[in-house]
Each structure stands twice: as C-alpha cells, then as structure tokens.
Design an enzyme around this catalytic site. Structure first.
Site, PDB file in Angstrom:
ATOM      1  N   GLY A  19      13.428 -21.188 -21.074  1.00 60.88           N
ATOM      2  CA  GLY A  19      12.630 -21.559 -19.900  1.00 60.88           C
ATOM      3  C   GLY A  19      13.439 -21.916 -18.663  1.00 60.88           C
ATOM      4  N   THR A  20      14.634 -21.328 -18.520  1.00 65.63           N
ATOM      5  CA  THR A  20      15.395 -21.661 -17.307  1.00 65.63           C
ATOM      6  C   THR A  20      14.754 -21.014 -16.069  1.00 65.63           C
ATOM      7  OG1 THR A  20      16.980 -19.843 -17.525  1.00 65.63           O
ATOM      8  CG2 THR A  20      17.557 -21.924 -18.597  1.00 65.63           C
ATOM      9  N   LEU A  97       1.604  -8.120 -24.156  1.00 64.79           N
ATOM     10  CA  LEU A  97       0.186  -8.334 -23.832  1.00 64.79           C
ATOM     11  C   LEU A  97      -0.590  -7.040 -24.077  1.00 64.79           C
ATOM     12  CD1 LEU A  97       0.816 -10.290 -20.507  1.00 64.79           C
ATOM     13  CD2 LEU A  97       0.007 -11.287 -22.665  1.00 64.79           C
ATOM     14  N   ASN A 111       6.664  -9.883 -14.161  1.00 67.74           N
ATOM     15  CA  ASN A 111       7.658 -10.138 -15.207  1.00 67.74           C
ATOM     16  C   ASN A 111       9.050 -10.066 -14.598  1.00 67.74           C
ATOM     17  OD1 ASN A 111       8.763 -10.375 -17.883  1.00 67.74           O
ATOM     18  ND2 ASN A 111       9.122  -8.157 -17.872  1.00 67.74           N
ATOM     19  N   HIS A 113      12.974  -9.089 -15.637  1.00 66.41           N
ATOM     20  CA  HIS A 113      13.691  -8.346 -16.678  1.00 66.41           C
ATOM     21  C   HIS A 113      15.171  -8.274 -16.319  1.00 66.41           C
ATOM     22  CE1 HIS A 113      14.106  -5.546 -19.983  1.00 66.41           C
ATOM     23  NE2 HIS A 113      14.885  -4.816 -19.189  1.00 66.41           N
ATOM     24  N   GLU A 178      18.679 -14.391 -11.512  1.00 70.19           N
ATOM     25  CA  GLU A 178      17.233 -14.358 -11.815  1.00 70.19           C
ATOM     26  C   GLU A 178      16.548 -15.584 -11.211  1.00 70.19           C
ATOM     27  OE1 GLU A 178      16.002 -13.620 -15.910  1.00 70.19           O
ATOM     28  OE2 GLU A 178      17.840 -12.516 -16.292  1.00 70.19           O
TER      29      GLU A 178
HETATM   30  C1  GAR Z   1      15.757 -13.926 -19.017  1.00 73.77           C
HETATM   31  O1  GAR Z   1      17.022 -13.341 -18.892  1.00 73.77           O
HETATM   32  C2  GAR Z   1      14.676 -12.882 -18.807  1.00 73.77           C
HETATM   33  O2  GAR Z   1      15.007 -11.936 -17.836  1.00 73.77           O
HETATM   34  C3  GAR Z   1      14.629 -12.257 -20.168  1.00 73.77           C
HETATM   35  O3  GAR Z   1      14.722 -13.340 -21.060  1.00 73.77           O
HETATM   36  C4  GAR Z   1      15.492 -14.378 -20.450  1.00 73.77           C
HETATM   37  C5  GAR Z   1      14.706 -15.660 -20.525  1.00 73.77           C
HETATM   38  O4  GAR Z   1      15.484 -16.733 -20.105  1.00 73.77           O
HETATM   39  N1  GAR Z   1      13.429 -11.516 -20.352  1.00 73.77           N
HETATM   40  C6  GAR Z   1      13.355 -10.418 -21.091  1.00 73.77           C
HETATM   41  O5  GAR Z   1      14.303  -9.953 -21.687  1.00 73.77           O
HETATM   42  C7  GAR Z   1      11.985  -9.797 -21.156  1.00 73.77           C
HETATM   43  N2  GAR Z   1      12.067  -8.450 -21.571  1.00 73.77           N
HETATM   44  P1  GAR Z   1      14.817 -18.144 -19.791  1.00 73.77           P
HETATM   45  O6  GAR Z   1      13.895 -18.472 -20.965  1.00 73.77           O
HETATM   46  O7  GAR Z   1      15.977 -19.096 -19.730  1.00 73.77           O
HETATM   47  O8  GAR Z   1      14.070 -18.025 -18.499  1.00 73.77           O
END
Ligand code: GAR
Length: 193
Positions: A19-20, A97, A111, A113, A178
């Site tokens: 969840g960052t 989903l 989303n 990615h 991100e």
């Molecule tokens: C992030 O790098 C996000 O882009 C990726 O998971 C991580 C979650 O980090 N998402 C995917 O790979 C979706 N296909 P977080 O929980 O620290 O935000």
C-alpha cells in the site's frame, strides 16, 4: 462528473499488499488543492500491510472475502455505493475484476502498472525488462478495461535501466516514481471531468 460538496472526487483505493501507492495518494489528497479525497480502502487480503494507513489516516476499510468472486464484487459494490465513491484506483490490487464490474464503472477505474505499457503486461515486469536487455522501463497509469493492463493510457514515466540494475533495484526506483505519477494522473483525469 460533478464534484461533491467539498469539491473533491470521492475515491476508493483497492490494495492487496504494502500500500505504498495508497499512502502517497492519501498524502496528496490531504493537500488543500488536491481534487480528490480518499474515502475508502478495499482489500482482498486482511493481512495487507497497507491497511495500516486506514487506521493512521482514519479512512474506512473494507476487507473482502474473495472465495466467491460474484459475492465479493456484490459486497464491493455495496460499499462503493454506501460511501458515494466516484472513482476507483487499483494500487497493487492482485485480483481481476469481472467484465460486469468494469462495465458498471466504465471510465471510472484506473490502475497503476510497473512497466511502460503496452510492454510487459502482467507480473514480473522488472525481471522480464532486464532479461530482454531493455534500456528503459517505467510505470503507467491507465484506465481499466476488460483486458489485462490494456486500457487507455493516462500518463507514463520512463526510467533508465542501468547495467548494474537488478529487478529489486529497478522496482525500488520505479515505485518511487509511481508515488509521484499516480496523484498526477488523478489530477489530470479529474480536470477533464
Ligand atoms: C506497484 O509497483 C504497482 O505498480 C504494482 O504492485 C505494486 C504495489 O505496490 N501493481 C501491479 O503489478 C499490478 N499489475 P504498493 O502496494 O506498495 O503500492
């Protein structure tokens, strides 16, 4: 879409893990000029570390049992309605989903990615980019449609891959970007509402 009384778009963030990105969205949302508020956190995983931000920032959390997808989405729907959610942000949400759900919220689900889409959809993006000898990778915020990681791109950030990079170092560099890119993307789409 109309802005709510507080002039902010009511947003739900769906997470499965650390969840960052959720944390960065919450922090940005608290700035006076932000165009969105985070009103609900949804997780399919009761152990998700990111749920701590619900407690820390006093945001409603809903943990969804995903054993039965249909029931799970029904529950999500109810929660979104109850909280008058206008926008959904997937942030490391590791469930797919259904087409029906996406149709219902068409144009309102985004989303993030960790690759320069359309390259490297799916998982293990950093490892695959390095193994293919890519000079650049990055991250993308896009609208969600019924095909995996394929909806209209809102914004991207390109990041150099160096010879010394490993999937781990690259993932850290990209994740940092991100955190900047996601709030920017929301601001951009809300300005077009
Ligand atoms: C992030 O790098 C996000 O882009 C990726 O998971 C991580 C979650 O980090 N998402 C995917 O790979 C979706 N296909 P977080 O929980 O620290 O935000």
């Amino acid at each position: 879409m109309k802005l709510n009384g507080f002039n902010k778009i009511k947003t739900a963030v769906f997470i499965s893990g650390n969840g960052t990105n959720l944390r960065s969205l919450i922090k940005y949302s608290l700035l006076r000029n932000s165009k969105f508020s985070i009103n609900l956190i949804i997780s399919n995983n009761y152990k998700a570390k990111g749920l701590q931000y619900g407690n820390r920032f006093k945001i409603k959390k809903k943990i969804i049992n995903y054993k039965n997808v249909k029931k799970a989405e029904k529950e999500i729907n109810k929660s979104l309605k109850e909280n008058k959610i206008q926008l959904i942000c997937l942030a490391g949400f590791m469930k797919i989903l259904t087409k029906n759900f996406i149709k219902k919220f068409k144009g309102k689900i985004v989303n993030i990615h960790p690759s320069l889409l359309p390259k490297y959809k799916g998982l293990n993006t950093h490892k695959r980019a390095i193994e293919n000898g890519e000079k650049f990778s990055g991250c993308t915020v896009h609208f969600v449609n019924s095909k995996l990681d394929s909806g209209k791109i809102i914004i991207q950030k390109k990041i150099r891959i160096y010879k010394k990079d490993t999937p781990n170092t690259l993932s850290k560099k990209i994740l940092k970007q991100e955190h900047i890119l996601y709030p920017k993307a929301l601001t951009k789409i809300i300005s077009n509402y």
